[in-house]
Design a protein around this motif. Sequence first.
Motif, PDB file in Angstrom:
ATOM      1  N   ALA A   1       0.941  -0.586   0.339  1.00  0.00           N
ATOM      2  CA  ALA A   1       0.069   0.209   0.033  1.00  0.00           C
ATOM      3  C   ALA A   1       1.363   1.419   0.415  1.00  0.00           C
ATOM      4  CB  ALA A   1      -1.395  -0.187   1.146  1.00  0.00           C
ATOM      5  N   ALA A   2       2.309   0.970   0.744  1.00  0.00           N
ATOM      6  CA  ALA A   2       3.096   2.353   0.831  1.00  0.00           C
ATOM      7  C   ALA A   2       3.089   3.123  -0.508  1.00  0.00           C
ATOM      8  CB  ALA A   2       3.781   2.239   1.555  1.00  0.00           C
ATOM      9  N   VAL A   3       4.062   2.100  -0.907  1.00  0.00           N
ATOM     10  CA  VAL A   3       4.661   1.959  -2.720  1.00  0.00           C
ATOM     11  C   VAL A   3       3.282   2.612  -3.005  1.00  0.00           C
ATOM     12  CG1 VAL A   3       6.502   0.683  -2.136  1.00  0.00           C
ATOM     13  CG2 VAL A   3       4.618  -0.163  -3.233  1.00  0.00           C
ATOM     14  N   TYR A   4       2.071   2.307  -3.233  1.00  0.00           N
ATOM     15  CA  TYR A   4       0.983   2.000  -4.361  1.00  0.00           C
ATOM     16  C   TYR A   4       0.665   3.912  -3.649  1.00  0.00           C
ATOM     17  CZ  TYR A   4      -0.502  -2.270  -6.610  1.00  0.00           C
ATOM     18  OH  TYR A   4      -0.586  -3.328  -6.902  1.00  0.00           O
ATOM     19  N   TRP A   5       0.465   4.476  -2.537  1.00  0.00           N
ATOM     20  CA  TRP A   5       0.658   5.494  -2.083  1.00  0.00           C
ATOM     21  C   TRP A   5       1.747   6.831  -3.238  1.00  0.00           C
ATOM     22  CZ3 TRP A   5       0.037   3.852   3.492  1.00  0.00           C
ATOM     23  CH2 TRP A   5      -1.888   3.535   3.200  1.00  0.00           C
ATOM     24  N   LEU A   6       2.362   5.948  -3.212  1.00  0.00           N
ATOM     25  CA  LEU A   6       4.051   6.945  -3.416  1.00  0.00           C
ATOM     26  C   LEU A   6       3.991   6.520  -4.727  1.00  0.00           C
ATOM     27  CD1 LEU A   6       6.564   8.150  -3.031  1.00  0.00           C
ATOM     28  CD2 LEU A   6       7.444   6.179  -2.927  1.00  0.00           C
ATOM     29  N   ALA A   7       3.506   5.934  -5.651  1.00  0.00           N
ATOM     30  CA  ALA A   7       3.239   5.837  -6.922  1.00  0.00           C
ATOM     31  C   ALA A   7       2.324   6.894  -7.298  1.00  0.00           C
ATOM     32  CB  ALA A   7       2.841   4.256  -7.694  1.00  0.00           C
ATOM     33  N   GLN A   8       0.688   7.033  -7.283  1.00  0.00           N
ATOM     34  CA  GLN A   8      -0.224   7.607  -7.040  1.00  0.00           C
ATOM     35  C   GLN A   8       0.547   9.258  -6.662  1.00  0.00           C
ATOM     36  OE1 GLN A   8      -2.244   5.803  -4.011  1.00  0.00           O
ATOM     37  NE2 GLN A   8      -2.863   3.685  -5.871  1.00  0.00           N
ATOM     38  N   MET A   9       0.778   9.809  -5.612  1.00  0.00           N
ATOM     39  CA  MET A   9       0.967  10.797  -5.440  1.00  0.00           C
ATOM     40  C   MET A   9       2.279  11.674  -6.755  1.00  0.00           C
ATOM     41  SD  MET A   9      -0.589  11.832  -2.986  1.00  0.00           S
ATOM     42  CE  MET A   9      -2.051  10.966  -3.034  1.00  0.00           C
TER      43      MET A   9
END
Length: 265
Positions: free
Chosen positions: A106-114
């Motif tokens: 989830a954390a790397v998804y959040w980074l990619a989305q931002m």
Amino acid sequence: MLPGRHPARRADTTGTGPLLPDATRAVVSEFVATAMFVFAAEGSVYGLWKLYKDTATPGGLLAVAIAHTLALVAAVAVASNASGGHVNPAVTFGLLVGRRISFGRAAVYWLAQMLGAVVASLLLTLVSGGTRPVGFGLVRGVHERHALLLEAVMTFGLMYAVYATAVDHRSRGGAVAIAPLAIGFVLGANILAGGPFDGAAMNPARAFGPALVGWSWRHHWVYWVGPLIGAGLAGGLYEFVMVEQEPEAPAPAAVPRMPVASEDY
């Protein structure tokens, strides 16, 4: 909604097989899909401003809602195979609450989305000759607590649609094929309902990219807290109430049970 984790593989001499590990492809997919969505969604506001200098009209609201719907349908569809097509930090959070994704993923998804949202906003500024992003803000007379509740309610509906059409195993037959449409339609309908009040973000990345590039942070916390609350509630409700719990088969006594990887829920 998320593909299972597999060992990293490189293309063999015949050219078959993926070049990148599944986790890397999923992160790249979230970045690209979110950038596509934000570019088209925020770009529709740019286009209306370019044509009419005023987007606060019924026709403008309808055009923006349609653009967001089409952009999200396409973004979810193109990312669904690699990453599950979250395209929204709130959706990722809802799946985290429902234990469908690990915190690390989830954390790397959040980074990619931002990052995808910021890149899309920068590109819009570049192609428009330096025009600052419009972003989101509260309409005069709308209090932050009202906008917070509105964002939570709208994102609850969006997350519930994600779970019902793309996550629930009972919908993996014919319904999963219409998941991008259902998710996009809910977003568009909510924009028609909530747009005149606070812009109807339902997506922290969608709000963050224009806010950072345009450096406009007024009431910005509403577009984080509201969607995360709504998505978390919807994810918890659907996962622990609506999903049919399958009985676990007893493990054979002679075969030791292996621990499950953290990302294979």
